[in-house]
Design a protein around this motif. Sequence first.
Motif, PDB file in Angstrom:
ATOM      1  N   LYS A  97       0.763  -0.926  -0.367  1.00  0.00           N
ATOM      2  CA  LYS A  97       0.049  -0.571   0.260  1.00  0.00           C
ATOM      3  C   LYS A  97       0.854   1.545   0.277  1.00  0.00           C
ATOM      4  CE  LYS A  97      -4.289  -1.847   1.571  1.00  0.00           C
ATOM      5  NZ  LYS A  97      -5.024  -2.016   3.190  1.00  0.00           N
ATOM      6  N   ASP A  98       2.054   0.917   0.375  1.00  0.00           N
ATOM      7  CA  ASP A  98       3.008   2.636   0.924  1.00  0.00           C
ATOM      8  C   ASP A  98       4.333   1.819  -0.353  1.00  0.00           C
ATOM      9  OD1 ASP A  98       1.209   4.298   2.059  1.00  0.00           O
ATOM     10  OD2 ASP A  98       2.022   2.677   3.679  1.00  0.00           O
ATOM     11  N   THR A  99       4.730   1.766  -2.061  1.00  0.00           N
ATOM     12  CA  THR A  99       5.789   1.785  -2.371  1.00  0.00           C
ATOM     13  C   THR A  99       6.477   3.015  -2.135  1.00  0.00           C
ATOM     14  OG1 THR A  99       6.422   0.540  -3.986  1.00  0.00           O
ATOM     15  CG2 THR A  99       4.225   1.402  -4.011  1.00  0.00           C
ATOM     16  N   ASP A 100       7.650   3.448  -2.488  1.00  0.00           N
ATOM     17  CA  ASP A 100       7.655   4.515  -3.574  1.00  0.00           C
ATOM     18  C   ASP A 100       8.356   4.028  -4.925  1.00  0.00           C
ATOM     19  OD1 ASP A 100       9.945   3.194  -2.663  1.00  0.00           O
ATOM     20  OD2 ASP A 100      11.248   4.129  -1.125  1.00  0.00           O
ATOM     21  N   LEU A 101       8.050   2.870  -5.357  1.00  0.00           N
ATOM     22  CA  LEU A 101       8.518   2.279  -6.530  1.00  0.00           C
ATOM     23  C   LEU A 101       7.237   2.695  -7.927  1.00  0.00           C
ATOM     24  CD1 LEU A 101      10.071  -0.963  -5.628  1.00  0.00           C
ATOM     25  CD2 LEU A 101      11.538   1.168  -6.289  1.00  0.00           C
ATOM     26  N   PHE A 102       7.905   2.675  -8.850  1.00  0.00           N
ATOM     27  CA  PHE A 102       7.175   3.116 -10.473  1.00  0.00           C
ATOM     28  C   PHE A 102       7.917   2.970 -11.514  1.00  0.00           C
ATOM     29  CE2 PHE A 102       8.616   7.379  -9.223  1.00  0.00           C
ATOM     30  CZ  PHE A 102       8.898   7.807 -10.871  1.00  0.00           C
ATOM     31  N   THR A 103       7.171   2.441 -12.112  1.00  0.00           N
ATOM     32  CA  THR A 103       7.778   2.330 -13.918  1.00  0.00           C
ATOM     33  C   THR A 103       7.015   3.551 -14.601  1.00  0.00           C
ATOM     34  OG1 THR A 103       5.988   0.383 -14.148  1.00  0.00           O
ATOM     35  CG2 THR A 103       8.570  -0.160 -13.219  1.00  0.00           C
ATOM     36  N   GLU A 104       8.289   3.139 -15.263  1.00  0.00           N
ATOM     37  CA  GLU A 104       7.673   4.317 -16.809  1.00  0.00           C
ATOM     38  C   GLU A 104       8.478   3.591 -18.501  1.00  0.00           C
ATOM     39  OE1 GLU A 104      10.540   7.717 -16.525  1.00  0.00           O
ATOM     40  OE2 GLU A 104       9.164   8.536 -15.035  1.00  0.00           O
ATOM     41  N   ALA A 105       7.378   3.330 -18.800  1.00  0.00           N
ATOM     42  CA  ALA A 105       7.950   2.954 -20.342  1.00  0.00           C
ATOM     43  C   ALA A 105       8.509   3.439 -21.113  1.00  0.00           C
ATOM     44  CB  ALA A 105       5.489   2.706 -21.180  1.00  0.00           C
ATOM     45  N   MET A 148      12.333   3.221 -10.834  1.00  0.00           N
ATOM     46  CA  MET A 148      12.395   4.697 -11.098  1.00  0.00           C
ATOM     47  C   MET A 148      11.772   4.150  -9.164  1.00  0.00           C
ATOM     48  SD  MET A 148      13.159   6.101 -13.373  1.00  0.00           S
ATOM     49  CE  MET A 148      13.243   7.805 -12.813  1.00  0.00           C
ATOM     50  N   LYS A 149      12.106   5.360  -8.396  1.00  0.00           N
ATOM     51  CA  LYS A 149      11.788   5.275  -7.012  1.00  0.00           C
ATOM     52  C   LYS A 149      12.069   6.601  -6.254  1.00  0.00           C
ATOM     53  CE  LYS A 149      13.862   3.607  -2.412  1.00  0.00           C
ATOM     54  NZ  LYS A 149      14.901   2.899  -1.245  1.00  0.00           N
ATOM     55  N   ARG A 150      11.213   7.223  -6.165  1.00  0.00           N
ATOM     56  CA  ARG A 150      10.355   8.391  -5.205  1.00  0.00           C
ATOM     57  C   ARG A 150      10.887   8.511  -3.926  1.00  0.00           C
ATOM     58  NH1 ARG A 150       5.859   7.713  -6.403  1.00  0.00           N
ATOM     59  NH2 ARG A 150       5.858   8.223  -8.457  1.00  0.00           N
ATOM     60  N   GLU A 174      10.541  16.691  -3.840  1.00  0.00           N
ATOM     61  CA  GLU A 174      10.827  15.032  -4.299  1.00  0.00           C
ATOM     62  C   GLU A 174      11.832  14.900  -5.049  1.00  0.00           C
ATOM     63  OE1 GLU A 174       6.485  13.009  -5.334  1.00  0.00           O
ATOM     64  OE2 GLU A 174       7.464  12.959  -7.340  1.00  0.00           O
ATOM     65  N   VAL A 175      11.812  13.846  -4.843  1.00  0.00           N
ATOM     66  CA  VAL A 175      13.541  13.196  -5.626  1.00  0.00           C
ATOM     67  C   VAL A 175      12.981  11.911  -6.493  1.00  0.00           C
ATOM     68  CG1 VAL A 175      15.917  13.529  -5.715  1.00  0.00           C
ATOM     69  CG2 VAL A 175      14.993  14.547  -4.440  1.00  0.00           C
ATOM     70  N   THR A 176      13.498  11.798  -8.119  1.00  0.00           N
ATOM     71  CA  THR A 176      13.626  10.782  -8.002  1.00  0.00           C
ATOM     72  C   THR A 176      14.700  10.074  -8.634  1.00  0.00           C
ATOM     73  OG1 THR A 176      13.060  11.454 -10.681  1.00  0.00           O
ATOM     74  CG2 THR A 176      11.121  11.237  -9.208  1.00  0.00           C
ATOM     75  N   LYS A 177      14.925   8.969  -8.311  1.00  0.00           N
ATOM     76  CA  LYS A 177      15.968   8.464  -8.368  1.00  0.00           C
ATOM     77  C   LYS A 177      15.811   6.728  -9.550  1.00  0.00           C
ATOM     78  CE  LYS A 177      18.879   8.141  -5.794  1.00  0.00           C
ATOM     79  NZ  LYS A 177      20.093   7.733  -4.263  1.00  0.00           N
ATOM     80  N   LEU A 178      16.722   6.819 -10.467  1.00  0.00           N
ATOM     81  CA  LEU A 178      16.549   5.388 -11.317  1.00  0.00           C
ATOM     82  C   LEU A 178      17.549   4.562 -10.611  1.00  0.00           C
ATOM     83  CD1 LEU A 178      16.091   4.419 -14.592  1.00  0.00           C
ATOM     84  CD2 LEU A 178      18.518   4.689 -15.071  1.00  0.00           C
TER      85      LEU A 178
END
Length: 448
Positions: free
Chosen positions: A213-221, A267-269, A303-307
Motif C-alpha cells: 500500500k505504501d511503495t516508493d517504486l514506480f515504472t515508466e514505459a 524509478m524510486k521516489r 520530491e526526488v526520483t532516482k533511477l
Amino acid sequence: MIISTSSLEAGIDLPELDCCLIRGFPGSLMSFWQRVGRAGRKQHGLVIYLPLGQNPIDVFYARHPEQLLSGEVECAAFNPDYPTILGKHLECACIESSLALKELNTRFGKAAGAVADSLLQQNKIFLSNNGKLWGRGYPHKDINIRSSTQTSISLIEKHTGEILEIMSLPLAHREVFPQAVYMVQDESGQLIAYRSESLNEEKGETLLAFLGKDTDLFTEAESELDIQPLSTLAESKIIPTKIKDGRLRLTLVWGEITNSVTGYRLMKRTYGMTCKNQRCANYKKPLEGKSCSLCKRSLSSAEVTKLQKEVAFEEPYVTKYQAPCVLVEINEPLQKALQIQVNKYKQEIMTSTGGEVPEQYQTLWTSSADFTALHSIQHQIVKAVPLVVLSSSLDVDGIVTQKGSRTIGYFFDTCSGGNGAAEAIFSDLPNFAAKAYALAAECDCEAG
C-alpha cells in the motif's frame, strides 16, 4: 432517490422524477439534454449541474452557462467509406446475403471493387460460379465505429482471481508489461501497488501480484509512436492565419499508426534536499547540507526520483492499426513569426525569474518554436473535440515529428478504421481552434 450512470439517459420514462443532479459534463450537449429531460415530465422540475474543476470543459461551461443551455448540439463525425470500415460491412453483407458483382458500386460506392478484391485475396469472402460474392463466419462482432476493436486485457489479481480492471491492449502494453508497477484504487480510495507478472495477449489477461500500500517504486514505459502515410484521402487545404503570409497546410491521409513499447525504467521516489538551479550540474540531484557544493545556492525540499534500473525488452510490445490522419505543416513566414514570439516569451521569463528557467517552461529552450507551437495546439484541440463533434477527447490524438528540417504534426483517430474525429478536424480546423482557445482562455494556471 435514484443514483445512475448514463443508463437512464434515454429510453426510460420516470414521470415522478422532479429533480436531476448532474455531476460533471456528460461528454456532449446531446447527452446533457437527454439527462435534463428525465426531470419535470409531469410538473415543473429542477436540474442542478455540478461541474468538476479538474475538467477544462466543465470549467468552461461553469463560466459560460448560456453556452450549456443554448448552444447547438454536436454533429456526428463518421465516414462509412473508410477502407477498413467499408471492408467490414461488405464482408457482413456477403455473409448475410450473397452479393452480385454488378451490385458492388451501386450499394457500396466506387471504392467497393478494390475493397472486395482485397477481401477475396485474404479469403474473407469468395466468388461463386454464378458471379456472386459470399462468405462464412460472423465478422459482425468486430465492427465498432466509435471505439477500438483491438484486444482487451483483463487485469487479474494473482491470488484471488478477481478482475481488477479491463483495459485496451495498447494501454496494457504501456501500463502492465511484465515487471511493471501498477497502481489500483481500492473501495476506500487508497492506492494499492501491484507488480505485473505476465502479459498474455492470447488469453487477454495480465496477472498482478500484490506489492504494497505504501511503495516508493514506480515504472515508466519507454515507448515510440510512428505514423506512415499510405494514401491521400482528400486534396490538401490551405488555412490562412492572422499572421502576414502565415499559412497552415492540412492533408487528410490514410495512415498506419504503430505504437511500440521498447522497455522501461524502474524509478524510486524519495523526498529530500535538492538544488533548484537549472544551470547547475547538481540540478535536481539529492544533496546534503544547506547549500549546493557547486553553485552555493540554498537547497530546497523537493520530491526526488532516482533511477533504479533500465530494461530493454528483447522484443518490443507492438500495436499497429490503420486509420485517417491529418498531416499539419506550417510555412516559413509562420515559422519565423512563431520564433519571434517564443523569443519574446523567453526574454520575459528570464527577466522575471532572475535568469532561471522554471521547469514548466523548459521546452521553450529545448525544442524549436514550431515544434512547441504544434505540440501545444494539438493538446488544446484534442481537449476541445467534444465541444464541436459528438466524439470524446479519447477518440483522437496527436504527435509532432521532425522530417529532416521540416516539422510535421499529425492528428489521428485512436481506433482501427477511424471514428471520424480526425476528418472532422481536417474539415473544420478554425472552429476547433476557436473552441480550443476558449478553453485555454478560461484556464487559471500560469503556464497555460
